[in-house]
Design an enzyme around this catalytic site. Structure first.
Site, short mmCIF file in Angstrom:
data_model
loop_
_atom_site.label_atom_id
_atom_site.label_comp_id
_atom_site.label_asym_id
_atom_site.label_seq_id
_atom_site.Cartn_x
_atom_site.Cartn_y
_atom_site.Cartn_z
N TYR A 1 58.77 -26.88 -50.36
CA TYR A 1 59.77 -26.40 -51.32
C TYR A 1 59.34 -26.84 -52.71
CZ TYR A 1 62.73 -25.86 -47.13
OH TYR A 1 63.23 -25.53 -45.90
N GLY B 1 73.30 -16.03 -47.97
CA GLY B 1 74.26 -15.68 -49.01
C GLY B 1 74.97 -14.36 -48.80
#
Length: 339
Positions: free
Chosen positions: A60, A209
């Site tokens: 990440y 999401g």
């Protein structure tokens, strides 16, 4: 005041908050990195609310998310259970690595970036199909014996790979995508985890999401957001997938909660061996996610949700081509290397 209960994850002794915090989107893949002071503030807010199971990975950023967590954990390390991952490498191009020398080097680099002495839960992020899983696990077992990691996890591993790994050293947790629109893991992987006493950590429990705001989220995605290229978010699939979102809204409205809370509550109701780790970069979304723990679903409501989200109803694969998942996680046997 902590508002999130703690649960046992797996059968090896690890205890975590019943809901974790996925930290990826703070630094990578979902648009530009977010301001560091804001993210540290968010992490502290989560910890104070009892969300103390934090999930990151060396890829990440790459690497920047671990550095961020290292800064955020100054003075509060003992309050959290920290999970990170190795195995996905980015040096201008992507590769998956699981050989022992790489496992060790990756672990030591993560310890340094996180500025900790020990990682609570260390996952193999993706399975290197060139290296027998027993060999990768052998090195992870050594890291446990040396006190560098406490517990071992795998991410996106098939049922047979999980069994082979678990025979070398007990696996504490399997990380996988499980949500109202990703239910394929229910066939083999979830039953295997339960048979072996392995905890289940679910990433993207809100459909990246989609169950927060539906198709309109696509208008808000920034440049560099991975979701723009994912099959489920392509225009030809979104219209179809909106049907599922609309049905979730209908039930959520009846329940007096948000669609994201309903979707997250559905994951929580899968069992006390399941710990979702929704990611967010906003305190108000974190609070909403914590609120999902208070949403109680009856067996009838669970059945209704499951019927509208039956496996196969969603259009589009989870990932585009070239990204490995549990479907291509089989490794050669140790004996085949010797022959």
């Amino acid at each position: 005041m902590a508002r999130v209960p703690r649960v046992k994850l797996g059968s090896q002794g690890l205890e975590v908050s019943a809901q974790g915090l996925g930290c990826m989107g703070m630094s990578a893949f979902y648009g530009p990195p977010k301001p560091e002071p804001d993210m540290i503030n968010l992490i502290h807010h989560a910890i104070n609310a009892g969300v103390t199971f934090l999930d990151t990975s060396d890829v990440y950023g790459p690497k920047t998310n671990e550095i961020l967590l290292g800064k955020a954990l100054k003075g509060v390390r003992e309050k959290v259970k920290l999970a990170t991952k190795f195995g996905v490498r980015y040096d201008g191009s992507w590769s998956v690595e699981g050989d022992p020398a790489y496992v060790r080097a990756a672990c030591e680099a993560s310890l340094q970036r996180l500025d900790v002495d020990c990682i609570d839960l260390y996952y193999q992020h993706r399975i290197d199909t060139r290296v027998p899983i027993e060999i990768t696990m052998g090195e992870l077992k050594k890291l446990v014996e040396e006190g560098k990691i406490k517990y071992i996890g795998l991410s996106e591993a098939s049922a047979s790979t999980i069994r082979r790994a678990h025979a070398v050293h007990p696996i504490t947790a399997i990380q996988l995508e499980w949500s109202l629109w990703s239910r394929d893991v229910e066939q083999e992987i979830i039953p295997t985890c339960r048979e072996l006493g392995i905890g289940i950590v679910t990433y993207s429990p809100l459909g990246r999401g989609f169950f927060s705001s539906g198709p309109k989220m696509l208008n808000e995605l920034q440049d560099g957001d991975l979701r723009k290229y994912m099959p489920r978010f392509q225009p030809e699939n979104v219209e179809h997938n909106k049907i599922l979102y609309d049905r979730v809204i209908t039930i959520a409205t009846k329940k007096g909660c948000t669609p994201s809370q309903l979707s997250l509550a559905w994951v929580h109701h899968q069992g006390n061996d399941v710990v979702p780790i929704p990611g967010t970069t906003k305190i108000e979304n974190l609070e909403q996610n914590i609120g999902a723990l208070s949403v109680k679903l009856t067996p009838e409501e669970m059945s209704e949700l499951e019927s509208i989200a039956s496996d196969g109803l969603v259009k589009g694969a989870r990932y585009g081509e070239g990204i490995s998942t549990y479907l291509d996680s089989e490794t050669p046997s140790v004996s085949s290397l010797k022959s």
